[in-house]
Design an enzyme around this catalytic site. Structure first.
Site, PDB file in Angstrom:
ATOM      1  CB  SER A 196       4.466   3.067  11.434  1.00 18.88           C
ATOM      2  OG  SER A 196       4.964   4.475  11.685  1.00 18.88           O
ATOM      3  CE  LYS A 197       3.744   2.056   3.613  1.00 16.76           C
ATOM      4  NZ  LYS A 197       2.791   1.416   3.560  1.00 16.76           N
ATOM      5  NE  ARG A 198       2.320   7.772  11.839  1.00 19.04           N
ATOM      6  CZ  ARG A 198       1.358   6.917  11.517  1.00 19.04           C
ATOM      7  NH1 ARG A 198       0.785   7.258  10.232  1.00 19.04           N
ATOM      8  NH2 ARG A 198       0.989   6.061  11.979  1.00 19.04           N
TER       9      ARG A 198
ATOM     10  CB  SER B  76      -0.878   0.126   1.172  1.00 16.25           C
ATOM     11  OG  SER B  76      -1.772  -1.113   1.669  1.00 16.25           O
TER      12      SER B  76
END
Ligand code: GLU
Length: 312
Positions: free
Chosen positions: A249-251, A9
């Site tokens: 996480s992508k953060r 995603s």
């Protein structure tokens, strides 16, 4: 022929967890001389702009992971962007509607959380069935004020399957999950429906993904059964955690490929990940093809894996 897939995603830059997922999917399939499909899971187009998807392809290529079908290489099963496949999800939805298994749900997020339903381990609410028995007239009246989400009526029975890595897994969908979403109130199709329709349409026979999706699998197994589609083999691997035990996480900038690409070679990234995942005897740099020789699911642990501080 074994067919596996990468199904990222693109809501940000890929992190070490996504890379491990792609590496394991690639190794597991290539070791059996199978084919790899890249599918971009961008149902949420606002969060997944095309530039992130393009960046993701570039990152996977940089890592040396290749695929046989996908957005820029093409193939017989396109589009390879979920955002362009909604007609297929609609067809599947209509099939389930014709079976009388779909109903509109008008609950707001606040109502869902306020209902005295238990919460799953992942914090999601087990749907209490509030809208399950609305009459057609009641539903029509509510639809004047609010567009509904659509839910699948789940049977009160146990769904079980044997995961290729984690072993037997079972869940009673009515008790542990409740009637689940097929389409959100804004019209966006749910991941559970899209992933089943796409894996079947793309001939995927082997799904490799993180253990955070293990509890989605019974819902997907039910959909395969109802839609009369062949289910793939599922292989879930343990999650990669930061050195202090947080989920990546992508953060999480420290684990993102934006930083890693400046700091490491692709062989260093893959060699270290493979070491953490148990199939590289040391953290020495290796490319994906070199890792094929030692890759074995039996070596991959079943518990979450912490990334030691300073390894990358
Ligand atoms: N698109 C999902 C993700 O990036 C993966 C879905 C799947 O592998 O079934 O988390």
């Amino acid at each position: 022929m074994v067919v596996g897939r990468f199904a990222p995603s693109p809501s940000g830059r890929i992190h070490l967890g996504n890379i491990l997922c792609s590496l394991l999917a690639w190794l597991s399939v290539r070791q059996k001389d199978g084919r790899v499909v890249l599918r971009i899971e961008d149902l949420d187009t606002a969060r997944c702009p095309r530039k992130y998807a393009d960046q993701m392809e570039d990152d996977l290529r940089w890592l040396g992971l290749d695929w046989d079908e996908g957005p820029t290489v093409g193939g017989d099963n396109g589009s390879y962007y979920q955002s362009e496949r909604t007609a297929l999800y609609q067809q599947a939805l209509e099939k389930l509607e014709a079976m009388g298994l779909v109903y509109p749900c008008f609950c707001t997020r606040a109502e869902l959380h306020a209902a005295s339903a238990p919460h799953r381990e992942d914090g999601q609410v087990v749907y209490a069935g509030t809208c399950r028995s609305l009459t057609a007239a009641e539903a029509a009246e509510r639809a004047l004020k609010r567009s509904p989400a659509l839910r699948l009526r789940v049977p009160d029975e146990e769904v079980s399957f044997t995961d290729g890595h984690m072993g037997l897994y079972r869940e009673n969908l009515a008790r542990d999950c409740g009637d689940f979403l097929l389409r959100r109130s804004d019209g966006m199709f749910a991941y559970q429906l899209a992933v089943v329709v796409d894996d079947a349409a793309m001939g995927v026979t082997e799904v490799v993904r993180g253990a955070d999706l293990l509890d989605s699998t019974p819902r997907q197994q039910l959909l395969y059964r109802l839609l009369d589609l062949p289910a793939p083999e599922f292989i879930h691997f343990p999650l990669l955690l930061s050195h202090d035990g947080r989920r990546l996480s992508k953060r999480n900038a420290d684990a993102g490929l934006d930083v890693l690409r400046d700091r490491c070679t692709p062989e260093e990234v893959l060699g270290k990940l493979a070491y953490l995942a148990g199939f590289n005897p040391s953290a020495e740099p290796k490319n994906a093809v070199q890792l094929l020789a030692d890759f074995d699911w039996d070596r991959v642990p079943k518990e979450d894996i912490r990334i030691p501080e300073g390894l990358f």
